[in-house]
Design an enzyme around this catalytic site. Structure first.
Site, PDB file in Angstrom:
ATOM      1  N   GLY A 165       0.801  -1.228   0.000  1.00  0.00           N
ATOM      2  CA  GLY A 165       0.000   0.000   0.000  1.00  0.00           C
ATOM      3  C   GLY A 165       0.830   1.273   0.000  1.00  0.00           C
ATOM      4  N   GLU A 200      -3.629   5.153 -12.653  1.00  0.00           N
ATOM      5  CA  GLU A 200      -4.851   4.370 -12.834  1.00  0.00           C
ATOM      6  C   GLU A 200      -6.029   5.262 -12.500  1.00  0.00           C
ATOM      7  OE1 GLU A 200      -5.029   0.890 -10.322  1.00  0.00           O
ATOM      8  OE2 GLU A 200      -3.692  -0.245 -11.626  1.00  0.00           O
ATOM      9  N   TYR A 202      -8.968   6.209 -10.376  1.00  0.00           N
ATOM     10  CA  TYR A 202      -9.270   5.874  -8.986  1.00  0.00           C
ATOM     11  C   TYR A 202     -10.720   5.397  -8.914  1.00  0.00           C
ATOM     12  CZ  TYR A 202      -9.968   6.263  -3.982  1.00  0.00           C
ATOM     13  OH  TYR A 202     -10.262   5.976  -2.668  1.00  0.00           O
ATOM     14  N   ARG A 292       3.530 -15.209  -4.472  1.00  0.00           N
ATOM     15  CA  ARG A 292       3.988 -15.858  -3.238  1.00  0.00           C
ATOM     16  C   ARG A 292       2.766 -16.407  -2.489  1.00  0.00           C
ATOM     17  NH1 ARG A 292       1.684 -11.890  -0.134  1.00  0.00           N
ATOM     18  NH2 ARG A 292       2.060  -9.764  -0.826  1.00  0.00           N
TER      19      ARG A 292
HETATM   20  P1  ADP Z   1       0.038  -2.867  -3.051  1.00  0.00           P
HETATM   21  O1  ADP Z   1       0.861  -3.709  -3.975  1.00  0.00           O
HETATM   22  O2  ADP Z   1       0.785  -1.709  -2.499  1.00  0.00           O
HETATM   23  O3  ADP Z   1      -0.682  -3.678  -2.007  1.00  0.00           O
HETATM   24  P2  ADP Z   1      -2.338  -2.818  -4.778  1.00  0.00           P
HETATM   25  O4  ADP Z   1      -2.252  -2.462  -6.213  1.00  0.00           O
HETATM   26  O5  ADP Z   1      -2.491  -4.262  -4.447  1.00  0.00           O
HETATM   27  O6  ADP Z   1      -1.079  -2.195  -3.993  1.00  0.00           O
HETATM   28  O7  ADP Z   1      -3.529  -2.052  -4.109  1.00  0.00           O
HETATM   29  C1  ADP Z   1      -3.787  -2.135  -2.720  1.00  0.00           C
HETATM   30  C2  ADP Z   1      -5.165  -1.598  -2.402  1.00  0.00           C
HETATM   31  O8  ADP Z   1      -5.302  -0.250  -2.886  1.00  0.00           O
HETATM   32  C3  ADP Z   1      -6.313  -2.346  -3.081  1.00  0.00           C
HETATM   33  O9  ADP Z   1      -6.743  -3.438  -2.338  1.00  0.00           O
HETATM   34  C4  ADP Z   1      -7.381  -1.289  -3.107  1.00  0.00           C
HETATM   35  O10 ADP Z   1      -7.958  -1.155  -1.831  1.00  0.00           O
HETATM   36  C5  ADP Z   1      -6.599  -0.026  -3.380  1.00  0.00           C
HETATM   37  N1  ADP Z   1      -6.538   0.271  -4.842  1.00  0.00           N
HETATM   38  C6  ADP Z   1      -5.618  -0.176  -5.724  1.00  0.00           C
HETATM   39  N2  ADP Z   1      -5.869   0.291  -6.966  1.00  0.00           N
HETATM   40  C7  ADP Z   1      -6.979   1.061  -6.862  1.00  0.00           C
HETATM   41  C8  ADP Z   1      -7.741   1.853  -7.802  1.00  0.00           C
HETATM   42  N3  ADP Z   1      -7.400   1.960  -9.099  1.00  0.00           N
HETATM   43  N4  ADP Z   1      -8.819   2.511  -7.333  1.00  0.00           N
HETATM   44  C9  ADP Z   1      -9.171   2.449  -6.028  1.00  0.00           C
HETATM   45  N5  ADP Z   1      -8.489   1.738  -5.102  1.00  0.00           N
HETATM   46  C10 ADP Z   1      -7.407   1.047  -5.503  1.00  0.00           C
END
Ligand code: ADP
Length: 450
Positions: A165, A200, A202, A292
């Site tokens: 995150g 991306e 949001y 993983r």
């Molecule tokens: P990380 O690799 O840091 O965990 P992620 O891409 O898996 O990042 O995203 C983590 C969280 O962020 C997702 O579970 C979601 O809650 C939020 N998120 C990611 N992309 C988006 C998006 N395009 N719009 C809204 N929330 C998002």
């Protein structure tokens, strides 16, 4: 099956892997930092080596020392667990060049999917829907502004190498986007050694739905259905469940099949998770692959009856998957609460310290995966996890009741924990009715007001 493997991790997941190995008759070599010297679970390993001082960068992240321990311990394979070196393609490749199996995907697939830009490309080419965004990395501010106008504000700035995150920022207009770009780049460069960013759209109030997959070296890839991980703070999960509530069966199948398509296209093997977000209109979008085993894997183990760590070992040493897609059935509902040493009243800030007393819950339908014991010191150097509390019951309603009962039974003295907030969530109508999204916790308990 292997005779002997090294577990390149600590805490809860090291214990989980050692347990699976003991059941399989596989000997284990554990590693530990000076902060973990004397940890009780190390006694369950056949051998244990100290790999350095407390800081992860001086111990669990030291590839040279981990490989040395593997050579001295004379192992055939390394299980990296999660975190630390688990998604490090360089480490993965070094294992192979030392003739040690890496219990995970091939390094080529890991590299391809570890970079979120190339992962998005693979997904697009495989026909898996992605969140609208930049086609690749953004090279300058002008390009970012142009793309943001094309896809429409608000946009999310993400780090290509991101994880946990971190490095993510929402921008609602030009001005915010310009300043957030610089901050995100600095943050990503500091955290991941790579400041590459992409954009991306949001998605407002999405749900987080992820799919557990398994693939062997014989061309077989299956999914083990989904987990709903919408309950997050700071984009990090705190409660997970399976099956996802209120998810129509046809959509569920569509998402799970998309995950299998993607891992096949990437040449992926072993266990992995394909993450999606689901918008309010029911459209799903790929966000990333976790190459993983994940923290929340036991949720899937409970509903499918399949031991994922054992499957990882079996696949890594060349065995074919022992089941076909249609033979994988789920039964009942499972929920996991991550029990962390954190203060939910103060934005979940970590509260490391000594656990004076712990009374773990038990009884029908309860599983508690934890490496801690009375007197255990939660070190400040790593994650603040105390354990994972899981329940499994025939229905979601019963699972919720069992989780409330188990959370009430669990007593931890000495450190603040996430338990009081999790109890509030379990009692909240929005959770009970299965209509939470990734912003639910922040909205319901705003950090500023606590
Ligand atoms: P990380 O690799 O840091 O965990 P992620 O891409 O898996 O990042 O995203 C983590 C969280 O962020 C997702 O579970 C979601 O809650 C939020 N998120 C990611 N992309 C988006 C998006 N395009 N719009 C809204 N929330 C998002």
């Amino acid at each position: 099956m292997y005779k002997r493997i090294l577990v390149a991790n600590r805490g809860e997941i090291a214990l989980r892997i050692i347990r699976a190995c003991r059941e399989l008759g596989v000997e284990t070599v554990a590693i530990f930092s000076e902060a973990d010297r004397g940890a009780q679970y190390l006694q369950l390993a056949d051998e244990a080596y100290c790999v350095g001082s407390a800081r992860a960068s001086d111990s669990y992240l030291r590839i040279d020392r981990v490989i040395s321990a593997a050579e001295i311990g004379n192992v055939q394979a390394i299980h990296p667990g999660y975190g630390f070196l688990a998604e490090n393609a360089h480490f993965n490749e070094i294992c192979r060049s030392c003739n040690i199996d890496f219990i995970g995907p091939p390094h080529e697939a890991m590299r391809l999917l570890g970079d979120k830009n190339s992962a998005r490309r693979v997904a697009r080419e495989a026909g898996v829907p992605c969140v609208p965004g930049s086609p690749g990395p953004i090279s300058d501010e002008g390009e970012a502004l142009r793309i943001a106008h094309e896809i429409g504000f608000p946009v999310l700035i993400k780090a290509a190498a991101g994880g946990g995150g971190r490095g993510m920022r929402v921008a609602a207009n030009d001005l915010v986007l310009k300043s957030a770009l610089q901050q995100a780049q600095a943050e990503a460069a500091a955290a991941f050694g790579d400041g590459t960013l992409y954009l991306e759209k949001y998605i407002e109030r999405p749900r987080h739905i992820e799919v557990q997959i398994l693939a062997d070296h014989h061309g077989n890839a299956v999914h083990l259905w989904e987990r709903d991980c919408s309950l997050q703070r700071r984009h990090q999960k705190i409660i997970e469940e399976s099956p996802a509530p209120n998810l129509p069966q046809s959509l569920r199948e569509e998402i799970c099949n998309a995950a299998v398509k993607l891992v096949k296209a990437a040449g992926y093997t072993n266990a992995g998770t394909v993450e999606f977000i689901l918008d309010q209109q029911g459209h799903f979008y790929f966000i990333e692959v976790n190459a993983r085993i994940q923290v929340e894997h036991p949720v899937t183990e409970l509903v499918t009856g399949i031991d994922l760590i054992k499957m990882q070992l079996r696949v890594a040493c060349g065995e074919p998957l022992p089941f076909k897609q249609e033979e994988i059935r789920t039964s009942g509902a499972a929920i996991e609460c991550r029990i962390n040493a954190e203060d939910p009243e103060h934005d979940f800030r970590p509260c490391p310290g000594r656990i004076e007393q712990i009374f773990p819950p038990g009884g029908p339908g309860v599983r508690f995966d934890s490496h801690v014991h009375p007197g255990y010191l939660v070190p400040p150097y790593y994650d603040s996890m105390i354990g994972k509390l899981l329940v499994h019951q025939p229905t979601r309603e019963e699972a919720i009741r069992t989780m409330r009962r188990a959370l009430a039974e669990l007593r931890i003295q000495g450190v603040k924990t996430t338990v009081p907030r999790q109890m509030e969530i379990l009692n909240h109508a929005a959770f009970v009715e299965g209509r939470v999204d990734t912003k639910f916790i922040e909205r319901t308990w705003p950090p500023s007001a606590s």
